[in-house]
Scaffold this motif. Structure first.
Motif, PDB file in Angstrom:
ATOM      1  N   GLU A 116       0.835  -1.200   0.000  1.00 47.64           N
ATOM      2  CA  GLU A 116       0.000   0.000   0.000  1.00 47.64           C
ATOM      3  C   GLU A 116       0.872   1.253   0.000  1.00 47.64           C
ATOM      4  OE1 GLU A 116      -3.065   0.183  -0.474  1.00 47.64           O
ATOM      5  OE2 GLU A 116      -3.896  -1.788  -0.009  1.00 47.64           O
ATOM      6  N   GLY A 117       1.976   1.220   0.764  1.00 46.46           N
ATOM      7  CA  GLY A 117       2.886   2.363   0.776  1.00 46.46           C
ATOM      8  C   GLY A 117       3.541   2.574  -0.577  1.00 46.46           C
ATOM      9  N   SER A 118       3.898   1.476  -1.240  1.00 39.81           N
ATOM     10  CA  SER A 118       4.493   1.579  -2.569  1.00 39.81           C
ATOM     11  C   SER A 118       3.515   2.212  -3.547  1.00 39.81           C
ATOM     12  CB  SER A 118       4.892   0.180  -3.061  1.00 39.81           C
ATOM     13  OG  SER A 118       5.358   0.229  -4.390  1.00 39.81           O
ATOM     14  N   ARG A 119       2.252   1.781  -3.506  1.00 38.13           N
ATOM     15  CA  ARG A 119       1.265   2.356  -4.418  1.00 38.13           C
ATOM     16  C   ARG A 119       1.037   3.832  -4.122  1.00 38.13           C
ATOM     17  NH1 ARG A 119      -4.479  -0.494  -5.044  1.00 38.13           N
ATOM     18  NH2 ARG A 119      -4.588  -0.021  -2.813  1.00 38.13           N
ATOM     19  N   ALA A 120       1.023   4.213  -2.865  1.00 43.09           N
ATOM     20  CA  ALA A 120       0.829   5.624  -2.517  1.00 43.09           C
ATOM     21  C   ALA A 120       1.961   6.482  -3.079  1.00 43.09           C
ATOM     22  CB  ALA A 120       0.746   5.777  -1.001  1.00 43.09           C
ATOM     23  N   ASP A 121       3.212   6.002  -2.955  1.00 32.88           N
ATOM     24  CA  ASP A 121       4.332   6.757  -3.501  1.00 32.88           C
ATOM     25  C   ASP A 121       4.224   6.894  -5.014  1.00 32.88           C
ATOM     26  OD1 ASP A 121       5.617   7.329  -1.141  1.00 32.88           O
ATOM     27  OD2 ASP A 121       6.959   5.609  -1.206  1.00 32.88           O
ATOM     28  N   LEU A 122       3.857   5.814  -5.677  1.00 32.62           N
ATOM     29  CA  LEU A 122       3.783   5.844  -7.138  1.00 32.62           C
ATOM     30  C   LEU A 122       2.665   6.758  -7.626  1.00 32.62           C
ATOM     31  CD1 LEU A 122       4.394   2.052  -7.711  1.00 32.62           C
ATOM     32  CD2 LEU A 122       5.903   3.895  -8.439  1.00 32.62           C
ATOM     33  N   ARG A 123       1.548   6.767  -6.912  1.00 28.01           N
ATOM     34  CA  ARG A 123       0.461   7.659  -7.317  1.00 28.01           C
ATOM     35  C   ARG A 123       0.839   9.120  -7.102  1.00 28.01           C
ATOM     36  NH1 ARG A 123      -5.003   4.420  -5.248  1.00 28.01           N
ATOM     37  NH2 ARG A 123      -5.013   2.891  -6.966  1.00 28.01           N
ATOM     38  N   SER A 124       1.635   9.395  -6.064  1.00 25.53           N
ATOM     39  CA  SER A 124       2.110  10.763  -5.855  1.00 25.53           C
ATOM     40  C   SER A 124       3.084  11.184  -6.951  1.00 25.53           C
ATOM     41  CB  SER A 124       2.796  10.882  -4.491  1.00 25.53           C
ATOM     42  OG  SER A 124       1.893  10.625  -3.441  1.00 25.53           O
ATOM     43  N   ALA A 125       3.879  10.225  -7.419  1.00 22.56           N
ATOM     44  CA  ALA A 125       4.885  10.539  -8.436  1.00 22.56           C
ATOM     45  C   ALA A 125       4.305  10.595  -9.838  1.00 22.56           C
ATOM     46  CB  ALA A 125       5.997   9.495  -8.390  1.00 22.56           C
ATOM     47  N   ALA A 126       3.137   9.996 -10.049  1.00 21.59           N
ATOM     48  CA  ALA A 126       2.596   9.827 -11.405  1.00 21.59           C
ATOM     49  C   ALA A 126       2.489  11.125 -12.207  1.00 21.59           C
ATOM     50  CB  ALA A 126       1.241   9.125 -11.339  1.00 21.59           C
ATOM     51  N   PRO A 127       1.953  12.237 -11.627  1.00 18.74           N
ATOM     52  CA  PRO A 127       1.808  13.449 -12.454  1.00 18.74           C
ATOM     53  C   PRO A 127       3.121  13.942 -13.043  1.00 18.74           C
ATOM     54  CG  PRO A 127       0.528  13.633 -10.426  1.00 18.74           C
ATOM     55  CD  PRO A 127       1.368  12.421 -10.276  1.00 18.74           C
ATOM     56  N   LEU A 128       4.192  13.919 -12.245  1.00 21.11           N
ATOM     57  CA  LEU A 128       5.469  14.379 -12.767  1.00 21.11           C
ATOM     58  C   LEU A 128       6.085  13.375 -13.725  1.00 21.11           C
ATOM     59  CD1 LEU A 128       7.264  16.143  -9.794  1.00 21.11           C
ATOM     60  CD2 LEU A 128       6.454  17.142 -11.905  1.00 21.11           C
ATOM     61  N   CYS A 129       5.874  12.093 -13.464  1.00 17.13           N
ATOM     62  CA  CYS A 129       6.446  11.079 -14.351  1.00 17.13           C
ATOM     63  C   CYS A 129       5.849  11.163 -15.751  1.00 17.13           C
ATOM     64  CB  CYS A 129       6.218   9.678 -13.774  1.00 17.13           C
ATOM     65  SG  CYS A 129       7.245   9.313 -12.334  1.00 17.13           S
ATOM     66  N   ARG A 130       4.569  11.535 -15.843  1.00 18.31           N
ATOM     67  CA  ARG A 130       3.931  11.609 -17.152  1.00 18.31           C
ATOM     68  C   ARG A 130       4.585  12.647 -18.051  1.00 18.31           C
ATOM     69  NH1 ARG A 130      -0.977  10.329 -14.324  1.00 18.31           N
ATOM     70  NH2 ARG A 130      -1.358  12.533 -13.884  1.00 18.31           N
ATOM     71  N   SER A 131       5.087  13.737 -17.464  1.00 16.59           N
ATOM     72  CA  SER A 131       5.708  14.791 -18.264  1.00 16.59           C
ATOM     73  C   SER A 131       7.214  14.841 -18.085  1.00 16.59           C
ATOM     74  CB  SER A 131       5.104  16.158 -17.871  1.00 16.59           C
ATOM     75  OG  SER A 131       5.313  16.409 -16.484  1.00 16.59           O
ATOM     76  N   GLY A 132       7.777  13.918 -17.317  1.00 14.98           N
ATOM     77  CA  GLY A 132       9.199  13.925 -17.048  1.00 14.98           C
ATOM     78  C   GLY A 132       9.976  13.072 -18.023  1.00 14.98           C
ATOM     79  N   PRO A 133      11.244  12.782 -17.688  1.00 17.88           N
ATOM     80  CA  PRO A 133      12.078  11.969 -18.573  1.00 17.88           C
ATOM     81  C   PRO A 133      11.448  10.611 -18.847  1.00 17.88           C
ATOM     82  CG  PRO A 133      13.384  12.963 -16.815  1.00 17.88           C
ATOM     83  CD  PRO A 133      11.958  13.210 -16.470  1.00 17.88           C
ATOM     84  N   ALA A 134      11.677  10.112 -20.054  1.00 16.61           N
ATOM     85  CA  ALA A 134      11.109   8.824 -20.440  1.00 16.61           C
ATOM     86  C   ALA A 134      11.520   7.690 -19.502  1.00 16.61           C
ATOM     87  CB  ALA A 134      11.504   8.501 -21.877  1.00 16.61           C
ATOM     88  N   PRO A 135      12.789   7.629 -19.016  1.00 13.79           N
ATOM     89  CA  PRO A 135      13.139   6.532 -18.102  1.00 13.79           C
ATOM     90  C   PRO A 135      12.307   6.536 -16.826  1.00 13.79           C
ATOM     91  CG  PRO A 135      15.119   7.546 -18.975  1.00 13.79           C
ATOM     92  CD  PRO A 135      13.982   8.424 -19.391  1.00 13.79           C
TER      93      PRO A 135
END
Length: 913
Positions: free
Chosen positions: A576-595
């Protein structure tokens, strides 16, 4: 009338219809379904809508070619004949037996329509009348009114009407006909542009050389996937221009002519407004456009430009904006300005620009002579764009700066920065061209770093390690700390992929001790945290990532910290903690570097898979594979495809799994790194396990034992799979050696999921060795650990294994309880192979109801395994029986079913539940 609604026509190649049909099979199937309904006696209406060139006519033509036993009546509207009363209806009637009747302007629509309606009584029993009206938005009003009269009265006649309209249809058709569009029985097909993948396929078919992924994406965005515009550009523009990111894409020549006509209908102020807007890009504030155009009162010009479809107003609620309806219009206007006027407008835009990056960019486009100040401005702008994650603009500015630089060291440094930005943007081939342009006597550290970074992205991890090590030896951090930081960052991740976790931590620490630089893919802290987890310091890593609240992390762009912490939490069973971190990171990852984007999709897919959200997991894993493949991330591509294959195999989707597995093996990164090799081997084993081929499972995983560092990579567990396969194959001693390593404290580091897997596999081995007391204790231990983790699939695997053991021990009631619990979970997840295994075990104890079967549960279970292709020996290993017992039950099954071989089982057995 908007430009994108004009009658745009070009000379089309012979296969133009075929090319326009790309990606339309679902829509074709929907129209064919309506034809079948009409054939059954239910009149149907189909409306195909979309912009010009999108493929409406191609779809209708393909449908007509596939339709049989139909009587086709065709007509089309024309822009210059909209005032010709009954022009379209006359086209239809001339193709009928009442063709001598020509309705006149004095006729009522009901009278004219009745003539067409009379055809319904003359339709042969084995025929359907298909009425097709292309460009129906240009049909004359009386014809459309007559058609409305007909359609409202058709009910059970075998008639299918197809209208092709420049959408949206409601805005282009009369109200009476518009009401029919809202009917539930009306099929409305809105055609959108081709996807990026379909655009790439079209380019591959029409061009002699393959475009890089970035060029395909740029072409797709420029044309919005419109097949007509795509074909025109592919014919008119050289592939080198299409692939070059620095040159703007033009509009097709025919389209430029249409835009020129629309501009000719505008007054000079409106033309000046549109010209100024084209220099500022696709969208700009009204104030800025008017200032550049020199208009004190721009509103009349705005109204005229919008009326001609050249511009559109931005959304309400903010500062007034102007935008081009599509990129092709902006390109056509900009190209028609001519060099002198473009330069003059860019020069004025320099004075009006408030931001440094925009001012520098306009200076460059204005054709300003190169000088050190411009080079410095471009370099500064490139670094700012890179720091903000705008890699495409950063790459362009750095590349321009390198070409304008007056000294060789500066030119080489800027070339390396441009290549780094291109690699972060996933444009590998363009970066490779820049790296190859570096002279052989370039400063050794920079030269080796550039080639090492390129080798890493291409998945050539061992070569990358050698090149980067050499770069570090020749780099002086005191003289060039920025280059030293880049080298150390890259080495940190290379070591992580090579399974050298301690070395990865050391390189990350060296990089952190140096000043930060903008041209990196932003994965240093992710690599460091993932490596800490592998060295057994997961808690330390989580503590390092918890220095700031998550909201600050996201706002500050420290997305790699969140990804690193999510990896640590995933590895520590904090799903659950892993999913929470990933959902927080998702907006920036969508527009960030491809890796970062691909890595976040991969981690989220693995997390959701373990949490039991398999639909979401499969979507994320396949998206990660697509991102990695499309952005040239060869080091990550085989991992992403392999993980998608493994997840699909769990559901029994073996064909899709095999496709991903083949792509993983075909990737240039496969075999170059320990991590990719292990992921592909695990996926191959999962696919074999789904088919019950334990010998193939062992063959896939045994080579991993020869690579000692595989145990130290960030991969999902595989040793328990290998132990299960060896146990099933009777290789008990080797299975025990595998489990001894899996039971070691360093193997699981307290993870309940690993402890559960080890205890389950140990229980299976002990049961095979006829040690029931020890086996039961091990299974109970596995259940205790599995219940500590919200991982339904692996918990169900424990219940299945324990239930199978209890069934063989003769404890039928207890076995049925464990098996039904496992079956419920597998069914909810859609884990078909595991659910089928449960069904077989339940059938063997009479726990599953099999209607109309003369076989005993044991005979049925053995017979079903036989139909799956297993040999008698493999069936015996699977059910822990002797081969003679299997032969005995099969013989009885043949007698009861009246057959003589297992080939007859396929016809005689009831469907498997």
């Amino acid at each position: 009338m908007p430009v994108n609604a004009l009658p745009y026509r070009t000379q089309q190649p012979a296969d133009a219809g075929e090319l326009s049909f790309y990606g339309r099979k679902p829509q074709l199937g929907a129209v064919q379904d309506r034809l079948r309904e009409a054939r059954a006696g239910a009149s149907r209406l189909v409306v195909v809508e979309g912009p010009p060139g999108i493929g409406k006519t191609a779809l209708v033509r393909r449908f007509l070619r596939t339709a049989d036993r139909v009587r086709v009546l065709e007509a089309s509207g024309a822009e210059n004949e909209t005032a010709l009363a009954y022009g379209v209806l006359t086209q239809l009637l001339r193709q009928t037996t009442v063709g001598e009747y020509a309705p006149g302007p004095q006729d009522e629509p009901s009278t004219a329509g009745a003539r067409l309606l009379a055809l319904a009584d003359r339709i042969p029993a084995d025929r359907v009348v298909v009425v097709v009206i292309d460009d129906a938005h240009w049909a004359d009003a009386p014809s459309l009114d007559a058609l409305t009269f007909v359609l409202r009265r058709l009910q059970s006649e075998p008639v299918l009407t197809v209208l092709a309209v420049h959408g949206p249809a409601e805005a282009r058709l009369p109200k009476g006909l518009g009401r029919l569009l809202a009917d539930d029985e009306t099929l409305r097909l809105t055609l959108d542009g081709l996807t990026v993948e379909q655009t790439g396929a079209l380019c591959d078919r029409l061009l002699p050389t393959r475009l890089p992924p970035h060029a395909v994406g740029r072409l797709h965005a420029h044309t919005r996937g419109n097949p007509l515009h795509l074909r025109a550009l592919l014919r008119e523009v050289e592939p080198e221009v299409l692939a070059a990111s620095d040159s703007p894409l033009p509009a097709p020549r025919s389209y430029e002519s249409l835009v020129r006509d629309r501009l000719a209908h505008c007054d000079p102020p409106a033309r000046d407004l549109v010209a100024a807007a084209s220099v500022l890009g696709l969208r700009a504030t009204l104030h800025r456009v008017a200032q550049l155009a020199g208009l004190e009162n721009p509103l009349p010009a705005v109204e005229q430009a919008v009326g001609q479809g050249l511009l559109e107003e931005g959304p309400a609620g903010g500062p007034p904006e102007l935008a081009f309806p599509q990129p092709l219009i902006q390109a056509a206007v900009y190209h028609q300005l001519g060099p002198a006027r473009r330069a003059a407008l860019h020069t004025r835009a320099v004075q009006a620009s408030k931001d440094t990056a925009g001012r520098t960019w306009h200076q460059l486009l204005a054709g300003r002579s190169p000088d050190p100040a411009l080079v410095a401005d471009l370099a500064t702008g490139a670094r700012r764009q890179a720091a903000a994650g705008h890699w495409s603009r950063a790459a362009s500015m750095a590349a321009h700066a390198s070409r304008l630089a007056t000294t060789r060291p500066e030119r080489e440094r800027l070339t390396v920065e441009a290549a780094d930005a291109l690699l972060c943007d996933g444009r590998v081939e363009e970066a490779a061209d820049l790296v190859r342009s570096l002279p052989g006597d370039t400063a050794r550290a920079a030269h080796r770093y550039a080639h090492g970074h390129l080798a890493f992205v291409r998945g050539e991890t061992p070569s990358a390690r050698l090149l980067l090590d050499d770069a570090w030896r020749h780099c002086d951090p005191a003289v060039d700390p920025a280059l030293a930081r880049r080298i150390a960052e890259r080495l940190s991740y290379v070591c992580l992929l090579q399974g050298e976790a301690a070395a990865a931590v050391r390189w990350a620490q060296r990089a952190e001790s140096l000043p930060p630089v903008p041209f990196t893919c932003g994965m240093l802290r992710y690599a460091q945290l993932a490596a800490l987890g592998l060295t057994g310091a997961a808690e330390e890593g989580i503590a390092r990532a918890a220095g700031l609240p998550e909201s600050v992390l996201v706002q500050s762009g420290d997305v790699d910290l969140l990804l690193g912490r999510s990896a640590l939490r995933l590895g520590s069973d904090d799903l659950e903690g892993s999913r929470a971190d990933l959902r927080s990171a998702a907006p920036l990852c969508r527009s960030g570097p491809a890796p970062l984007r691909a890595m976040s999709q991969l981690l989220l897919g693995e997390t959701e898979l373990r949490l039991g959200n398999w639909d979401v997991a499969l979507a994320e894993l396949e998206a990660a594979a697509s991102t990695a493949a499309g952005r040239g991330l060869a080091w990550l591509e085989p991992v992403a495809h392999a993980d998608a294959a493994a997840a699909l195999a769990l559901r029994g989707l073996t064909e899709r799994a095999a496709e991903h597995l083949a792509k993983a093996r075909d990737s240039s990164g496969y075999g170059h790194g320990v991590s990719s090799f292990a992921h592909v081997a695990r996926a191959q084993a999962q696919l074999a396990a789904a088919r019950g081929a334990q010998d193939e499972v062992a063959s896939a995983l045994l080579p991993l034992l020869q690579r000692e560092s595989v145990a130290e990579t960030v991969v999902a567990p595989w040793r328990d799979l290998l132990a299960d396969a060896l146990t099933a194959l009777g290789e008990h001693r080797q299975a025990e050696r595998i489990l001894d390593g899996l039971d070691a404290p360093t193997a699981h580091r307290g993870r309940h999921s690993q402890l559960a897997a080890a205890a389950r596999a140990r229980g299976t081995l002990l049961a095979a060795r006829r040690a029931p007391a020890a086996a039961e204790w091990s299974f109970r231990k596995a259940i205790g650990h599995a219940e500590q983790v919200p991982d339904p699939f692996n918990r169900a695997r424990v219940h299945l294994a324990y239930g199978a053991f209890l069934r063989r021990a003769g404890k039928r009631t207890a076995a049925a309880g464990q098996l039904r619990r496992a079956l419920h979970t597998f069914t909810e997840l859609g884990a078909a192979p595991s659910a089928a295994h449960c069904e077989r075990e339940l059938a063997a104890i009479g726990g599953a109801i099999v209607p109309d079967s003369p076989l005993t549960p044991q005979e049925l279970a053995i017979s079903r395994l036989a139909t799956s292709g297993l040999t008698n020996r493999q069936i015996a290993r699977h059910l822990v029986l002797s081969v003679k017992t299997v032969e005995f039950h099969l013989s009885h099954a043949y007698t009861k079913l009246g057959i003589t071989s297992r080939m007859g089982l396929l016809d005689k057995l009831p469907d498997a539940p």
